[in-house]
Write a protein that holds these residues in place. Sequence first.
Motif, short mmCIF file in Angstrom:
data_model
loop_
_atom_site.label_atom_id
_atom_site.label_comp_id
_atom_site.label_asym_id
_atom_site.label_seq_id
_atom_site.Cartn_x
_atom_site.Cartn_y
_atom_site.Cartn_z
N LEU A 192 -14.10 51.54 11.96
CA LEU A 192 -14.04 52.14 10.62
C LEU A 192 -14.61 53.55 10.63
N SER A 193 -15.80 53.66 11.17
CA SER A 193 -16.49 54.94 11.18
C SER A 193 -15.75 55.96 12.03
N ALA A 194 -15.34 55.55 13.22
CA ALA A 194 -14.62 56.48 14.11
C ALA A 194 -13.29 56.92 13.49
N TYR A 217 -23.72 54.50 13.91
CA TYR A 217 -24.53 55.14 14.94
C TYR A 217 -23.80 55.10 16.29
N CYS A 218 -23.28 53.94 16.64
CA CYS A 218 -22.58 53.79 17.92
C CYS A 218 -21.31 54.65 17.96
N ALA A 219 -20.62 54.73 16.83
CA ALA A 219 -19.42 55.58 16.78
C ALA A 219 -19.80 57.04 17.02
N GLN A 220 -20.87 57.49 16.40
CA GLN A 220 -21.30 58.87 16.60
C GLN A 220 -21.77 59.12 18.04
N TYR A 221 -22.55 58.21 18.55
CA TYR A 221 -23.17 58.42 19.86
C TYR A 221 -22.20 58.17 21.02
N ILE A 240 -12.79 64.54 -7.56
CA ILE A 240 -11.70 63.57 -7.63
C ILE A 240 -10.65 63.88 -6.57
N GLN A 241 -10.35 65.15 -6.36
CA GLN A 241 -9.35 65.53 -5.37
C GLN A 241 -9.77 65.11 -3.95
N GLU A 242 -11.04 65.33 -3.62
CA GLU A 242 -11.54 64.96 -2.29
C GLU A 242 -11.51 63.44 -2.11
N LEU A 243 -11.91 62.71 -3.14
CA LEU A 243 -11.93 61.25 -3.04
C LEU A 243 -10.51 60.69 -2.95
N LYS A 244 -9.58 61.26 -3.71
CA LYS A 244 -8.18 60.82 -3.62
C LYS A 244 -7.62 61.10 -2.23
N LYS A 245 -7.95 62.26 -1.69
CA LYS A 245 -7.48 62.63 -0.35
C LYS A 245 -8.03 61.66 0.70
N ASP A 246 -9.32 61.36 0.61
CA ASP A 246 -9.94 60.41 1.54
C ASP A 246 -9.31 59.02 1.41
N ALA A 247 -9.11 58.57 0.17
CA ALA A 247 -8.52 57.25 -0.05
C ALA A 247 -7.08 57.21 0.47
N LYS A 248 -6.33 58.26 0.21
CA LYS A 248 -4.93 58.29 0.65
C LYS A 248 -4.84 58.30 2.18
N ALA A 249 -5.71 59.04 2.83
CA ALA A 249 -5.67 59.15 4.29
C ALA A 249 -6.19 57.90 4.99
N ASN A 250 -7.11 57.18 4.37
CA ASN A 250 -7.81 56.11 5.08
C ASN A 250 -7.53 54.69 4.61
N PHE A 251 -7.19 54.51 3.35
CA PHE A 251 -7.12 53.15 2.81
C PHE A 251 -6.12 52.26 3.54
N LEU A 252 -4.86 52.64 3.59
CA LEU A 252 -3.83 51.76 4.14
C LEU A 252 -4.06 51.42 5.61
N PRO A 253 -4.32 52.40 6.48
CA PRO A 253 -4.57 52.03 7.88
C PRO A 253 -5.78 51.10 8.06
N LEU A 254 -6.84 51.35 7.29
CA LEU A 254 -8.03 50.52 7.41
C LEU A 254 -7.78 49.12 6.84
N TYR A 255 -7.03 49.02 5.76
CA TYR A 255 -6.71 47.72 5.17
C TYR A 255 -5.82 46.90 6.12
N ILE A 256 -4.85 47.54 6.73
CA ILE A 256 -3.98 46.84 7.70
C ILE A 256 -4.80 46.35 8.89
N LEU A 269 -25.84 46.23 10.33
CA LEU A 269 -24.70 46.26 11.26
C LEU A 269 -23.71 47.36 10.93
N LEU A 270 -23.55 47.71 9.65
CA LEU A 270 -22.68 48.85 9.32
C LEU A 270 -23.32 50.15 9.79
N THR A 271 -24.63 50.25 9.60
CA THR A 271 -25.35 51.44 10.07
C THR A 271 -25.29 51.54 11.59
N LEU A 272 -25.51 50.43 12.28
CA LEU A 272 -25.44 50.43 13.74
C LEU A 272 -24.03 50.78 14.23
N GLY A 273 -23.02 50.29 13.54
CA GLY A 273 -21.64 50.63 13.90
C GLY A 273 -21.38 52.12 13.80
#
Length: 172
Positions: free
Chosen positions: A163-165, A28-32, A110-126, A22-26
């Motif tokens: 999440l994916s989108a 796929y659907c986001a991309q398509y 580490i810089q890329e992962l921190k950037k991704d976490a900073k940009a995505n964690f809080l909105p996705l958690y909320i 279901l995560l993979t299908l989600g």
Amino acid sequence: MNILFIRRYQQFLIGISSATGLLTLGDYCAQYFYERKKSIDQKRLRAACATGATLGLEGYIWYKFLDRLIAQPTWRNVFKKVVLDQTIAAPIYTITYVIGTSMLEGRTTIQELKKDAKANFLPLYIADCAIFIPVQIINFRYISPYYRIPFMFSISFVFNFFLSAYKHAHDS
């Protein structure tokens, strides 16, 4: 021998396969459908698949632990489980998704992962809290532990699409 293995680990296998699929299908659907890609990003799809397997394993272990810790599905215990789930497991799931997909898509510094976490964690958690608090009340009160992970990932199919989108709209 194989049938005994499947019977013994059936709940585990159903949990992992439903989360993975279901995560993979989600994604796929986001991309398509959402991103309207002409060709699907296979690396990203494989990252979603591997991350789904990891999340399914986390869910299996977490729900087993919660069911041992708080056994009876009384309303008081349901609310205890929801509070524990949203304060302990949801942040772990969210960071697993963000960091896991980022690493598997090739962002490993580490810089890329921190950037991704900073940009995505809080909105996705909320968003997770807004959607899954009521879903978890139903889950912990009415759904058999045997079907808990498939139920959650069936409900979360739409959330996986989001999440994916969301995450990939913020990738540079």
